[in-house]
Design a protein around this motif. Sequence first.
Motif, PDB file in Angstrom:
ATOM      1  N   TYR A 137       0.689  16.596  -6.898  1.00 18.31           N
ATOM      2  CA  TYR A 137       2.075  16.652  -7.355  1.00 18.31           C
ATOM      3  C   TYR A 137       2.923  15.517  -6.810  1.00 18.31           C
ATOM      4  N   HIS A 138       2.423  14.766  -5.837  1.00 15.35           N
ATOM      5  CA  HIS A 138       3.192  13.615  -5.374  1.00 15.35           C
ATOM      6  C   HIS A 138       3.182  12.478  -6.383  1.00 15.35           C
ATOM      7  N   TYR A 139       2.327  12.573  -7.381  1.00 14.40           N
ATOM      8  CA  TYR A 139       2.451  11.605  -8.479  1.00 14.40           C
ATOM      9  C   TYR A 139       3.854  11.693  -9.068  1.00 14.40           C
ATOM     10  N   PHE A 140       4.384  12.907  -9.212  1.00 14.61           N
ATOM     11  CA  PHE A 140       5.719  13.091  -9.771  1.00 14.61           C
ATOM     12  C   PHE A 140       6.807  12.744  -8.765  1.00 14.61           C
ATOM     13  N   TYR A 141       6.540  12.899  -7.469  1.00 14.60           N
ATOM     14  CA  TYR A 141       7.552  12.705  -6.439  1.00 14.60           C
ATOM     15  C   TYR A 141       7.637  11.276  -5.934  1.00 14.60           C
ATOM     16  N   SER A 142       6.493  10.665  -5.650  1.00 13.96           N
ATOM     17  CA  SER A 142       6.468   9.511  -4.747  1.00 13.96           C
ATOM     18  C   SER A 142       5.877   8.241  -5.329  1.00 13.96           C
ATOM     19  N   LYS A 143       5.537   8.225  -6.594  1.00 15.14           N
ATOM     20  CA  LYS A 143       4.908   7.017  -7.126  1.00 15.14           C
ATOM     21  C   LYS A 143       5.876   5.850  -7.200  1.00 15.14           C
ATOM     22  N   GLY A 144       7.185   6.135  -7.102  1.00 19.82           N
ATOM     23  CA  GLY A 144       8.170   5.063  -7.160  1.00 19.82           C
ATOM     24  C   GLY A 144       8.521   4.447  -5.819  1.00 19.82           C
ATOM     25  N   LEU A 145       7.788   4.800  -4.756  1.00 17.75           N
ATOM     26  CA  LEU A 145       8.083   4.268  -3.415  1.00 17.75           C
ATOM     27  C   LEU A 145       7.410   2.916  -3.215  1.00 17.75           C
ATOM     28  N   GLY A 146       7.731   1.986  -4.080  1.00 20.11           N
ATOM     29  CA  GLY A 146       7.046   0.696  -4.073  1.00 20.11           C
ATOM     30  C   GLY A 146       7.166  -0.057  -2.767  1.00 20.11           C
ATOM     31  N   LEU A 147       8.352  -0.038  -2.154  1.00 24.26           N
ATOM     32  CA  LEU A 147       8.530  -0.772  -0.904  1.00 24.26           C
ATOM     33  C   LEU A 147       7.746  -0.119   0.242  1.00 24.26           C
ATOM     34  N   TYR A 148       7.512   1.183   0.175  1.00 28.58           N
ATOM     35  CA  TYR A 148       6.629   1.826   1.155  1.00 28.58           C
ATOM     36  C   TYR A 148       5.220   1.254   1.030  1.00 28.58           C
ATOM     37  N   PHE A 149       4.725   1.228  -0.206  1.00 24.17           N
ATOM     38  CA  PHE A 149       3.365   0.735  -0.427  1.00 24.17           C
ATOM     39  C   PHE A 149       3.240  -0.733  -0.021  1.00 24.17           C
ATOM     40  N   LEU A 150       4.259  -1.520  -0.322  1.00 22.52           N
ATOM     41  CA  LEU A 150       4.237  -2.930   0.060  1.00 22.52           C
ATOM     42  C   LEU A 150       4.178  -3.072   1.576  1.00 22.52           C
ATOM     43  N   ALA A 151       5.004  -2.324   2.282  1.00 17.77           N
ATOM     44  CA  ALA A 151       5.022  -2.421   3.744  1.00 17.77           C
ATOM     45  C   ALA A 151       3.695  -1.977   4.346  1.00 17.77           C
ATOM     46  N   ILE A 152       3.083  -0.951   3.779  1.00 17.99           N
ATOM     47  CA  ILE A 152       1.770  -0.499   4.274  1.00 17.99           C
ATOM     48  C   ILE A 152       0.726  -1.581   4.056  1.00 17.99           C
ATOM     49  N   LEU A 153       0.730  -2.197   2.886  1.00 20.04           N
ATOM     50  CA  LEU A 153      -0.235  -3.260   2.613  1.00 20.04           C
ATOM     51  C   LEU A 153      -0.041  -4.440   3.557  1.00 20.04           C
ATOM     52  N   LEU A 154       1.192  -4.712   3.928  1.00 20.48           N
ATOM     53  CA  LEU A 154       1.465  -5.843   4.809  1.00 20.48           C
ATOM     54  C   LEU A 154       1.117  -5.538   6.264  1.00 20.48           C
ATOM     55  N   THR A 155       1.231  -4.254   6.663  1.00 20.92           N
ATOM     56  CA  THR A 155       1.008  -3.903   8.078  1.00 20.92           C
ATOM     57  C   THR A 155      -0.055  -2.817   8.189  1.00 20.92           C
ATOM     58  N   ASP A 156       0.369  -1.567   8.220  1.00 21.90           N
ATOM     59  CA  ASP A 156      -0.574  -0.453   8.346  1.00 21.90           C
ATOM     60  C   ASP A 156       0.076   0.821   7.840  1.00 21.90           C
ATOM     61  N   PRO A 157      -0.622   1.968   7.856  1.00 24.12           N
ATOM     62  CA  PRO A 157      -0.068   3.195   7.273  1.00 24.12           C
ATOM     63  C   PRO A 157       1.180   3.731   7.950  1.00 24.12           C
ATOM     64  N   LEU A 158       1.552   3.219   9.126  1.00 23.17           N
ATOM     65  CA  LEU A 158       2.764   3.686   9.790  1.00 23.17           C
ATOM     66  C   LEU A 158       4.012   2.930   9.342  1.00 23.17           C
ATOM     67  N   ALA A 159       3.883   2.125   8.305  1.00 22.71           N
ATOM     68  CA  ALA A 159       4.965   1.219   7.904  1.00 22.71           C
ATOM     69  C   ALA A 159       6.144   1.858   7.182  1.00 22.71           C
ATOM     70  N   PRO A 160       6.029   3.039   6.533  1.00 22.48           N
ATOM     71  CA  PRO A 160       7.195   3.545   5.792  1.00 22.48           C
ATOM     72  C   PRO A 160       8.469   3.605   6.608  1.00 22.48           C
ATOM     73  N   GLN A 161       8.405   4.015   7.874  1.00 18.99           N
ATOM     74  CA  GLN A 161       9.621   4.103   8.672  1.00 18.99           C
ATOM     75  C   GLN A 161      10.219   2.727   8.922  1.00 18.99           C
ATOM     76  N   LEU A 162       9.387   1.700   8.941  1.00 17.07           N
ATOM     77  CA  LEU A 162       9.890   0.339   9.118  1.00 17.07           C
ATOM     78  C   LEU A 162      10.661  -0.105   7.879  1.00 17.07           C
TER      79      LEU A 162
END
Length: 778
Positions: A202-227
Amino acid sequence: MTLKHISWAGVTAALIASGYAYILFWFGQVDFYHRHFFDHGALVSHYQLLRLLFIPCFAWTVYAVGAGAAMLVSSRDGFKSLPLWERYPLGFIIGAGLWQVGLFILGLNGLYLKPIAVTLSFGVMLLSIPHLSFCLREAYGAITTAPRKNVPWIAAIAIAVAAFLLTKGLYPGGGHDYYNHYFPYLRRVVETGSLAPNDVWYHYFYSKGLGLYFLAILLTDPLAPQLAVTGFIFCGACTVFALLRRAAPQSQLPWLGVLLYVSFYIYTYGDLTAWGELEKNHEPAAALMLGMLWVSWRLFFQDAVPKCVWALALHAAIVAMALITLPLALMAGIYMAGFALWFAYKRQWHTVLLPLGAGATAAVMLLAILAINYHDTGLFLDQGMVYFWRYADIRKLANWGVMFEMLQLHQQHTLMAEDTASWSWTLVSQVAAFLKVGLWWPLMILPLAIITCRLPYVEARRFMAARVDPALWGALLWFVGVLTIAALFGGGRIQIQSFYRMASFSYAPTLCFSLLMLRLASGNDPWWSVRVRRMVHGLSALVVLQVAALVVIYIAISQKLDDSLLRMAGNAAALTEGEFSLKEAYQNQQGWPDRLAYGGIYPGLEEPYKIAGPGTRIWSFHVYSYCMLPDCNLQGLQSFRLSPRWPVVFLGSPENAREGLQQESLNYFFFTKDMNMEDFLPETPLFSPKTIGKYLAIRWTDGTSYLLTWPGPHTRPIDRAFLEAYTHIVNTRAPRFKEFPKDTWRKMAAYLAAHPNDAKPFCLPWSKDCDGLVKLKY
């Protein structure tokens, strides 16, 4: 501007870009999260330092895209002529919208790949060096010429920012929902490189638009969303400053607003539940909602220039909000519709086009995302399951493998709708809670009393009227109206806690409204000194009661709050100094609101994680058994897809159910005596207390927690102690799958099996409106 200044700023900008290159290189080569999760010492401190430096660099790349777009649609000098305190939030909002759209398109096409992410982000940094040089010169000039009276404010804000960064911006956290399903979804998207529907369904409906989260994770690591979100928080702080600076020039309110905004984000315990968790999607949406309010006021009522830049920011804020939290697109549309109606009433036909255009953008985004949802999954939106079920594409849902989870969600939402809060005066307190009045009321109550006592005097009314911007007050009050509409007729009466967390977007507007009330109640107008004694007699009793109430409240909470802040500060310092590993940081969440004693890693799962190995599915019977260890693939009911073969698992023979789960690579199951059970599997033939000992065995136990698997050379038979505990919890502390007889589920499964390619939405046994649906004989 002298050559010396240009050279200094240019060299500094180039060094910042080089530093960003080093940060990206270090994260790519060291892979600290996977290789050093359990380490202590200097490497941990270095890791935290680079995460800290990543925050402004990443935020700059967001701003730089917005600044570039603003200079394209206007003129370079036009955008640069804006004051720094307006230009940064404006550019960041535009950049967030553009980044979100671009990243969303990449994700839909399966292009969330590290080389693409690094190329885009670092490319923006390189291209923006000239503008960074300009901003550095400007910032240096502003600092060196700042009035001395602002120095204490800047120092206080710096302390608050440091505390916020240590405890919220850098310390691993997230809370219950994040541990259970937000984080697994983010990780799954990055692992696959795609936004295609996956098993964290169900997070497909909630969270697929968090593009900057995904970008930050790709640039660093999975703890990046808070950054990434910390950049949004700083944008929100700048927006508060910009709004109050325009509304109350030559006052100290902008500085006070920023100080309160940052400080109260450190410990976010609310009236209904904890909020303000940076790892989730509510806080970036909140910053964008504040931006939409601010930009609307400046664009519609103050003739802000360049107008095209402000209009672009308004549309960008709405687009980014819709992608991050889709229901906010509807709220934005209502907000814009109110302005459009007002300008139409005033016959300001030229101005009415601005909110109409923004409202159209909100409508287009809403319809576009619903269409994408339906194309990819067969359902418009999971939160509207009860209403959208009759339009569902059953074949797509079945191919996704989440039909059982969808039916359970429909049942849950039907029952929730029956428990909708009734129309009563308690809704007033709920709306007040959504508005975060419980947080800011000490700023409101005394000004409100003073304003009330001033109203009888003509001189006082004139004085206060001169300090009121009707457009800004109207924009804020209409925001309150829109939130009230959403709360009463949207999710506020059904999913109260969820709506409360989403209503983080009211935090800053209510703060600004409170401070404007404070300004209205203050002042040195001549009439005040003449009548002050008369006023004091009328106010004295009320003031005494208010002060007494504040003292009582402070005494009641200060010990707990002080203890919480000390614990948070101690844990944050331990991680920064390398005394804690990341594992220990997740295990030590004391002080943060609504965190359990064991934090984000349940102790009984450490050994099962080692046995099963990273990435291996482990199904937990409990929702509080968190496992934030690297690549721990712990799954549970409702948030994860169990199996596309759900009729076999739930209704078939134990042998067939076992074979189906093995084909799904589900071979490990976790149970502990310490928790309630939130799962329906114990009602199945395979996992029934009467038969589980025949088909499963104990792979590991510490006497309290158990890792079960299929019998083999490394297992031992299930013993009496396990069966007694398991049976007791199933019978007393578990939901019952037989709330609806299994025969009912068999009939639904039989219909789906008989119509693999042409099944239509059918009447569900708990539904009350079945007109136009296929009727099954239950």
